[in-house]
Design a protein around this motif. Sequence first.
Motif, short mmCIF file in Angstrom:
data_model
loop_
_atom_site.label_atom_id
_atom_site.label_comp_id
_atom_site.label_asym_id
_atom_site.label_seq_id
_atom_site.Cartn_x
_atom_site.Cartn_y
_atom_site.Cartn_z
N LEU A 112 1.36 -1.08 0.09
CA LEU A 112 0.27 0.00 -0.04
C LEU A 112 1.17 1.57 0.24
N PRO A 113 0.77 2.37 -0.81
CA PRO A 113 0.56 3.49 -0.36
C PRO A 113 1.14 4.50 1.02
N LEU A 114 1.43 4.16 1.56
CA LEU A 114 1.60 4.62 3.32
C LEU A 114 2.74 4.79 3.77
N GLU A 115 2.80 6.01 3.91
CA GLU A 115 4.50 6.61 4.34
C GLU A 115 4.75 5.76 5.65
N LYS A 116 5.77 6.07 6.30
CA LYS A 116 7.28 5.46 7.48
C LYS A 116 6.39 6.11 8.09
N PHE A 117 6.27 5.38 9.11
CA PHE A 117 6.36 6.39 10.52
C PHE A 117 7.30 5.98 11.73
N ASP A 118 6.70 7.56 12.46
CA ASP A 118 7.74 6.85 13.46
C ASP A 118 6.64 5.98 14.78
N CYS A 119 5.91 5.35 14.52
CA CYS A 119 5.28 4.38 15.65
C CYS A 119 3.79 3.74 15.50
N VAL A 120 3.72 2.76 15.45
CA VAL A 120 2.86 1.65 15.15
C VAL A 120 2.27 1.11 16.36
N LEU A 121 0.97 1.89 16.42
CA LEU A 121 0.45 1.23 18.16
C LEU A 121 -0.49 0.25 17.71
N ASP A 122 -0.48 -0.86 18.09
CA ASP A 122 -1.12 -2.11 18.44
C ASP A 122 -2.59 -1.86 18.62
N GLY A 123 -3.93 -1.92 18.36
CA GLY A 123 -5.10 -1.33 18.80
C GLY A 123 -5.75 -2.46 19.07
N LEU A 124 -5.04 -3.77 20.05
CA LEU A 124 -5.95 -4.59 20.49
C LEU A 124 -5.85 -5.65 19.24
N CYS A 125 -4.58 -5.34 18.21
CA CYS A 125 -5.16 -6.33 17.19
C CYS A 125 -4.00 -7.73 17.42
N LEU A 126 -3.10 -7.40 17.53
CA LEU A 126 -1.82 -8.70 17.53
C LEU A 126 -3.37 -9.79 17.85
N HIS A 127 -3.55 -10.02 19.25
CA HIS A 127 -4.54 -11.62 19.65
C HIS A 127 -5.22 -12.09 18.54
N CYS A 128 -5.84 -10.76 17.50
CA CYS A 128 -6.90 -11.17 16.69
C CYS A 128 -5.85 -12.23 15.42
N ILE A 129 -4.64 -12.29 14.97
CA ILE A 129 -3.72 -12.37 14.07
C ILE A 129 -3.07 -13.57 14.84
N VAL A 130 -3.84 -15.13 13.79
CA VAL A 130 -3.48 -16.24 14.64
C VAL A 130 -2.67 -17.14 13.24
N GLY A 131 -1.71 -17.46 13.98
CA GLY A 131 -0.64 -18.54 12.55
C GLY A 131 -0.28 -18.07 12.18
N ALA A 132 0.48 -18.78 11.13
CA ALA A 132 1.33 -18.05 9.53
C ALA A 132 1.40 -16.93 9.71
N ASP A 133 -0.44 -15.74 9.99
CA ASP A 133 -0.25 -14.96 9.92
C ASP A 133 0.82 -13.63 10.38
N ARG A 134 1.07 -14.26 11.95
CA ARG A 134 2.02 -13.79 12.71
C ARG A 134 3.01 -13.11 12.51
N ASP A 135 3.41 -14.28 12.03
CA ASP A 135 5.12 -13.34 11.03
C ASP A 135 4.59 -12.42 9.86
N SER A 136 3.93 -12.60 9.12
CA SER A 136 3.33 -11.57 8.27
C SER A 136 3.29 -10.10 9.16
N PHE A 137 1.96 -9.86 9.76
CA PHE A 137 1.67 -9.45 10.59
C PHE A 137 3.00 -8.29 11.15
N PHE A 138 4.42 -8.88 11.63
CA PHE A 138 5.06 -8.60 11.95
C PHE A 138 6.49 -7.72 11.45
#
Length: 232
Positions: A112-138
């Motif tokens: 996606l055409p997103l800028e680079k950020f100083d900070c990323v906040l996990d808005g209670l999202c990470l625990h909803c990511i499961v399996g191999a998708d967790r590696d992709s998330f990080f």
Amino acid sequence: MSYTADYGSFERLYQEKLRRGETSWSSGLAEREIIPCFLTDLLAAASIEHGGSVLEVGCGAGDLSFYLVQQGYRVTGIDVSPTAIMMAKSRAIANGADVSFMACNILDVPSLPLEKFDCVLDGLCLHCIVGADRDSFFQSIHYVLKENGLFIIMTMCGDPKGIRISSMYDECTRNVYNQSTAERYLGLAEDIIGEIQRANFILEYIKIVEGDAVSGDQDMLLCVARKKLKLV
């Protein structure tokens, strides 16, 4: 145990909330619990420069994004649910809040055409990511951060609390299931910390907030992690 992930379920949930006239994931939860119990300490530990850019992942209808704007940050919120983003945009217009919102899957962020950020906040999202998708998330979080950027994490962890979650929990995968669909990952805190470190982040702050079996509140792992200067 074979299972699938269904991130589209959040769109269905938000559509139902919209039909009921609700305007957020859980009315008052951010102000009552998430901000005073979790986010305030995390922001203090992170010491993000005033006016810094923050991406909230899993922003929902924008509760935490609006709070971050009030604290003086430049904020973009993303969520997998188009309906949640529509609700967030409507609230931003109604309140004159300068926040950008975009409907997208965090796993697609590198394309996606997103800028680079100083900070990323996990808005209670990470625990909803499961399996191999967790590696992709990080990997996505690492990609979208500036060099030396910060990743603020708020995620459920530990053994399940409460009867309902316990009845849906599989000890082998540590997932919470709705039939064959994995809806949450309740990893041990030390295992999640290991995931963060393996994803080329340096942990600078760690805190575990114990949950409550009576209320069903889950243990929470709170972290501030810094992007390593180079992938290794």
